[in-house]
Write a protein that holds these residues in place. Structure first.
Motif, PDB file in Angstrom:
ATOM      1  N   LEU A   1      24.377   4.319 -14.328  1.00 18.31           N
ATOM      2  CA  LEU A   1      23.599   4.110 -15.552  1.00 18.31           C
ATOM      3  C   LEU A   1      23.783   5.266 -16.533  1.00 18.31           C
ATOM      4  N   VAL A   2      23.879   6.471 -16.000  1.00 19.26           N
ATOM      5  CA  VAL A   2      24.114   7.634 -16.864  1.00 19.26           C
ATOM      6  C   VAL A   2      25.478   7.520 -17.532  1.00 19.26           C
ATOM      7  N   ARG A   3      26.489   7.166 -16.760  1.00 17.12           N
ATOM      8  CA  ARG A   3      27.830   7.015 -17.332  1.00 17.12           C
ATOM      9  C   ARG A   3      27.854   5.922 -18.386  1.00 17.12           C
ATOM     10  N   ALA A   4      27.165   4.807 -18.115  1.00 16.68           N
ATOM     11  CA  ALA A   4      27.137   3.693 -19.076  1.00 16.68           C
ATOM     12  C   ALA A   4      26.458   4.119 -20.368  1.00 16.68           C
ATOM     13  N   GLY A   5      25.371   4.869 -20.250  1.00 15.63           N
ATOM     14  CA  GLY A   5      24.671   5.331 -21.445  1.00 15.63           C
ATOM     15  C   GLY A   5      25.509   6.282 -22.269  1.00 15.63           C
ATOM     16  N   LEU A   6      26.191   7.214 -21.601  1.00 20.62           N
ATOM     17  CA  LEU A   6      27.053   8.153 -22.308  1.00 20.62           C
ATOM     18  C   LEU A   6      28.215   7.425 -22.981  1.00 20.62           C
ATOM     19  N   ARG A   7      28.808   6.482 -22.277  1.00 22.99           N
ATOM     20  CA  ARG A   7      29.919   5.714 -22.850  1.00 22.99           C
ATOM     21  C   ARG A   7      29.481   4.968 -24.107  1.00 22.99           C
ATOM     22  N   MET A   8      28.308   4.336 -24.041  1.00 21.89           N
ATOM     23  CA  MET A   8      27.812   3.568 -25.178  1.00 21.89           C
ATOM     24  C   MET A   8      27.618   4.469 -26.401  1.00 21.89           C
ATOM     25  N   ILE A   9      27.053   5.653 -26.177  1.00 19.78           N
ATOM     26  CA  ILE A   9      26.817   6.580 -27.278  1.00 19.78           C
ATOM     27  C   ILE A   9      28.126   7.086 -27.864  1.00 19.78           C
ATOM     28  N   LEU A  10      29.025   7.519 -27.002  1.00 19.31           N
ATOM     29  CA  LEU A  10      30.253   8.163 -27.466  1.00 19.31           C
ATOM     30  C   LEU A  10      31.213   7.188 -28.125  1.00 19.31           C
ATOM     31  N   GLU A  11      31.361   5.996 -27.551  1.00 19.50           N
ATOM     32  CA  GLU A  11      32.330   5.052 -28.105  1.00 19.50           C
ATOM     33  C   GLU A  11      31.819   4.365 -29.371  1.00 19.50           C
ATOM     34  N   ALA A  12      30.544   4.575 -29.707  1.00 20.32           N
ATOM     35  CA  ALA A  12      30.020   4.066 -30.980  1.00 20.32           C
ATOM     36  C   ALA A  12      30.415   4.971 -32.143  1.00 20.32           C
ATOM     37  N   GLU A  13      30.980   6.130 -31.810  1.00 19.03           N
ATOM     38  CA  GLU A  13      31.365   7.105 -32.827  1.00 19.03           C
ATOM     39  C   GLU A  13      32.862   7.019 -33.119  1.00 19.03           C
ATOM     40  N   PRO A  14      33.246   7.088 -34.384  1.00 22.75           N
ATOM     41  CA  PRO A  14      34.678   7.051 -34.718  1.00 22.75           C
ATOM     42  C   PRO A  14      35.402   8.265 -34.165  1.00 22.75           C
ATOM     43  N   GLY A  15      36.589   8.036 -33.634  1.00 19.11           N
ATOM     44  CA  GLY A  15      37.414   9.132 -33.156  1.00 19.11           C
ATOM     45  C   GLY A  15      37.102   9.604 -31.750  1.00 19.11           C
ATOM     46  N   LEU A  16      36.184   8.925 -31.042  1.00 19.45           N
ATOM     47  CA  LEU A  16      35.858   9.292 -29.666  1.00 19.45           C
ATOM     48  C   LEU A  16      36.210   8.127 -28.746  1.00 19.45           C
ATOM     49  N   GLU A  17      36.880   8.415 -27.648  1.00 13.74           N
ATOM     50  CA  GLU A  17      37.282   7.377 -26.700  1.00 13.74           C
ATOM     51  C   GLU A  17      37.040   7.853 -25.268  1.00 13.74           C
ATOM     52  N   VAL A  18      36.316   7.067 -24.492  1.00 12.99           N
ATOM     53  CA  VAL A  18      36.124   7.361 -23.073  1.00 12.99           C
ATOM     54  C   VAL A  18      37.305   6.771 -22.311  1.00 12.99           C
ATOM     55  N   VAL A  19      38.102   7.629 -21.689  1.00 11.52           N
ATOM     56  CA  VAL A  19      39.331   7.167 -21.039  1.00 11.52           C
ATOM     57  C   VAL A  19      39.161   6.987 -19.534  1.00 11.52           C
ATOM     58  N   GLY A  20      38.041   7.421 -18.987  1.00  9.95           N
ATOM     59  CA  GLY A  20      37.840   7.258 -17.552  1.00  9.95           C
ATOM     60  C   GLY A  20      36.445   7.634 -17.130  1.00  9.95           C
ATOM     61  N   GLU A  21      36.042   7.140 -15.951  1.00  8.37           N
ATOM     62  CA  GLU A  21      34.747   7.455 -15.354  1.00  8.37           C
ATOM     63  C   GLU A  21      34.959   7.820 -13.893  1.00  8.37           C
ATOM     64  N   ALA A  22      34.276   8.853 -13.446  1.00  6.32           N
ATOM     65  CA  ALA A  22      34.350   9.292 -12.053  1.00  6.32           C
ATOM     66  C   ALA A  22      32.946   9.367 -11.480  1.00  6.32           C
ATOM     67  N   ALA A  23      32.801   8.931 -10.224  1.00  7.90           N
ATOM     68  CA  ALA A  23      31.492   8.916  -9.583  1.00  7.90           C
ATOM     69  C   ALA A  23      31.278  10.118  -8.666  1.00  7.90           C
ATOM     70  N   ASP A  24      32.297  10.936  -8.481  1.00 11.64           N
ATOM     71  CA  ASP A  24      32.152  12.141  -7.664  1.00 11.64           C
ATOM     72  C   ASP A  24      33.151  13.188  -8.132  1.00 11.64           C
ATOM     73  N   GLY A  25      33.009  14.403  -7.597  1.00  8.07           N
ATOM     74  CA  GLY A  25      33.845  15.502  -8.044  1.00  8.07           C
ATOM     75  C   GLY A  25      35.308  15.355  -7.704  1.00  8.07           C
ATOM     76  N   VAL A  26      35.599  14.742  -6.565  1.00  8.93           N
ATOM     77  CA  VAL A  26      37.002  14.548  -6.177  1.00  8.93           C
ATOM     78  C   VAL A  26      37.702  13.614  -7.159  1.00  8.93           C
ATOM     79  N   ASP A  27      37.043  12.497  -7.490  1.00  6.73           N
ATOM     80  CA  ASP A  27      37.634  11.573  -8.470  1.00  6.73           C
ATOM     81  C   ASP A  27      37.768  12.236  -9.834  1.00  6.73           C
ATOM     82  N   ALA A  28      36.791  13.064 -10.204  1.00  8.51           N
ATOM     83  CA  ALA A  28      36.847  13.754 -11.497  1.00  8.51           C
ATOM     84  C   ALA A  28      38.073  14.647 -11.567  1.00  8.51           C
ATOM     85  N   LEU A  29      38.328  15.383 -10.496  1.00 12.25           N
ATOM     86  CA  LEU A  29      39.483  16.270 -10.449  1.00 12.25           C
ATOM     87  C   LEU A  29      40.786  15.476 -10.541  1.00 12.25           C
TER      88      LEU A  29
END
Length: 221
Positions: free
Chosen positions: A13-41
């Motif tokens: 839910l946190v990731r979805a909320g952040l994505r919604m906010i950021l992608e509503a802005e021009p020039g910002l694109e969410v290219v990926g989501e990670a659910a843990d630190g290993v995936d983030a790395l």
């Protein structure tokens, strides 16, 4: 220029909320989501985002360890910004030493979130928000009783040292330029030279060095 962003948080839910906010802005694109630190790395290495918003507490690999490994990659210029729920997170200094560019509260207003992402990409200060300034003063002062020698500090010119002190107070390039009666381009050049001499990635890391070396004392102007 489109700013490419990676979201790393174990709550969908946190990731979805952040994505919604950021992608509503021009020039910002969410290219990926990670659910843990290993995936983030892994995703940072594969996608090379401009900014990674990383929750400080995640399973498998916490945000601090993820930040340390992301920023240790010399070929990866991703700016890591830590996300926290608490306005007095005890791990702030550890995260900054690990290479994080700054801290953001998950509850911050959307306009501040967007501005912070753009600031992280520009390389300007993420030290201005009250949260980070207060945390630096509180925690760095307690974490280091003795100054640590810092390679490069003695190589700074008097002007560069003055600029570093002002950066450590959380001033932006424009504010430093106004205070020293210099052109903003000249200030950017001084900041770039400070970073090069100290061997750090960004101005936040330079501030950590300034505190740890004793050049700047917590709680003092």
């Amino acid at each position: 220029m489109t700013v490419r962003i990676l979201l790393a948080d174990d709550e969908a839910l946190v990731r979805a909320g952040l994505r919604m906010i950021l992608e509503a802005e021009p020039g910002l694109e969410v290219v990926g989501e990670a659910a843990d630190g290993v995936d983030a790395l892994t995703m940072c290495r594969e996608l090379r985002p401009d900014v990674a918003l990383v929750d400080i507490r995640m399973p498998k690999l916490d945000g601090i360890q993820a930040a340390r490994r992301i920023t240790a990659d010399a070929g990866n210029r991703t700016a890591v910004v830590m996300l926290t729920t608490f306005d007095a997170d005890e791990h702030v200094v550890e995260a900054l030493r690990a290479g994080a560019t700054g801290f953001l509260l998950k509850s911050m207003p959307r306009e501040q979130l967007v501005a912070a992402v753009r600031t992280a990409v520009s390389g300007d200060s993420l030290l201005a928000p009250t949260l980070l300034r207060r945390l630096l003063d509180d925690f760095v002062g307690r974490a280091d009783a003795r100054p640590r020698p810092a390679p490069g500090i003695d190589q700074l010119t008097p002007r560069e040292e003055e600029v570093l002190r002002l950066v450590a107070r959380g001033l932006s390039n424009a504010e430093i330029a106004a205070g020293l009666v210099l052109g903003e381009g000249t200030v950017k050049t001084h900041v770039a030279r400070v970073l090069a001499k100290l061997g750090v990635r960004d101005r936040v890391q330079a501030v950590v060095v300034a505190y740890e070396s004793g050049l700047v004392r917590p709680g003092r102007p």
